[in-house]
Structures are given as C-alpha cells and as structure tokens.
Write a protein that holds these residues in place. Sequence first.
Motif, short mmCIF file in Angstrom:
data_model
loop_
_atom_site.label_atom_id
_atom_site.label_comp_id
_atom_site.label_asym_id
_atom_site.label_seq_id
_atom_site.Cartn_x
_atom_site.Cartn_y
_atom_site.Cartn_z
N THR A 25 3.73 -0.89 -5.26
CA THR A 25 4.09 0.31 -6.04
C THR A 25 3.59 0.22 -7.47
O THR A 25 3.04 1.18 -8.01
CB THR A 25 5.62 0.53 -6.03
N HIS A 32 1.54 8.46 -12.88
CA HIS A 32 2.19 9.52 -12.11
C HIS A 32 2.42 9.07 -10.67
O HIS A 32 3.48 9.34 -10.09
CB HIS A 32 1.34 10.80 -12.16
N GLU A 33 1.45 8.37 -10.08
CA GLU A 33 1.61 7.85 -8.72
C GLU A 33 2.72 6.82 -8.64
O GLU A 33 3.49 6.79 -7.67
CB GLU A 33 0.29 7.24 -8.22
N ALA A 35 5.33 6.74 -10.61
CA ALA A 35 6.56 7.51 -10.76
C ALA A 35 6.95 8.18 -9.44
O ALA A 35 8.12 8.16 -9.05
CB ALA A 35 6.41 8.55 -11.87
N LEU A 36 5.98 8.75 -8.75
CA LEU A 36 6.26 9.39 -7.46
C LEU A 36 6.76 8.37 -6.43
O LEU A 36 7.68 8.65 -5.67
CB LEU A 36 5.03 10.11 -6.93
N LYS A 39 10.29 7.45 -7.32
CA LYS A 39 11.18 8.56 -6.99
C LYS A 39 11.47 8.56 -5.49
O LYS A 39 12.63 8.67 -5.07
CB LYS A 39 10.55 9.89 -7.40
N HIS A 40 10.44 8.42 -4.69
CA HIS A 40 10.61 8.39 -3.24
C HIS A 40 11.53 7.23 -2.84
O HIS A 40 12.45 7.40 -2.03
CB HIS A 40 9.25 8.27 -2.54
N THR A 82 4.48 5.18 -17.52
CA THR A 82 5.16 5.63 -16.31
C THR A 82 6.55 6.18 -16.64
O THR A 82 7.05 7.07 -15.95
CB THR A 82 5.27 4.46 -15.30
N GLU A 85 6.52 9.85 -17.18
CA GLU A 85 6.16 10.46 -15.90
C GLU A 85 7.35 10.47 -14.95
O GLU A 85 7.56 11.43 -14.22
CB GLU A 85 4.98 9.71 -15.25
N LEU A 86 8.12 9.42 -14.98
CA LEU A 86 9.31 9.35 -14.14
C LEU A 86 10.31 10.44 -14.54
O LEU A 86 10.90 11.10 -13.68
CB LEU A 86 9.94 7.96 -14.27
N VAL A 89 8.92 13.75 -13.05
CA VAL A 89 9.06 13.95 -11.61
C VAL A 89 10.50 14.16 -11.18
O VAL A 89 10.76 14.74 -10.12
CB VAL A 89 8.37 12.84 -10.76
#
Length: 95
Positions: A25, A32-33, A35-36, A39-40, A82, A85-86, A89
Amino acid sequence: MSEDEHRWSAEVTEHSDAMDIEHGTFSHDDPHEIALALKHAAESSERRKSDPFRSAMSMLNFYINRAGKNLSRAEHEKLERTKPELRKVFGRPPE
C-alpha cells in the motif's frame, strides 16, 4: 532499526486492533492511490476501534513513524502528501 524494534512493530501490526492493509500500500507512487487504498482498508477492516478516517490516518502516521530513518526524503514527502489526500477521499475539510 534494532531487532527488538522490528519485533515490536511486527507484533503491533499482527496482534493489535490496527486495521489490515494490503501489502505494498505504501509503495504506490501516487499519494492519492495510497489514500484510496487506506480508505478501502479502513472501511472494510473489522480490526479497528475508531472510525475509518481516524484508523486510516493512524495507520499512515504509524507507518511514517516506524519507517522513520529508513524512508528516503522523497518517500517521506510522498507520505506526507498522502495526509491531505486522505482527508479529500474521506470528504473531510483541509486542515
């Protein structure tokens, strides 16, 4: 990192209420990736005590702090980027 510190980190990661995250991760190139992915992981994890946003931010900070001196300047800066970005999101206002 000493052997004791390494074991402590591994123990916390495996046996705490910290959420499970996908391997790699933090190695994504794009904040952004990362953070996504966080989040997931936070939304799908059953190993967390606080809300998904707080869990994701805590895991990011935990990683930054534990990796510490082993992070290159570029990696550290990417992970710091990040954080906002977190917030995005998760639909949180900027700090």
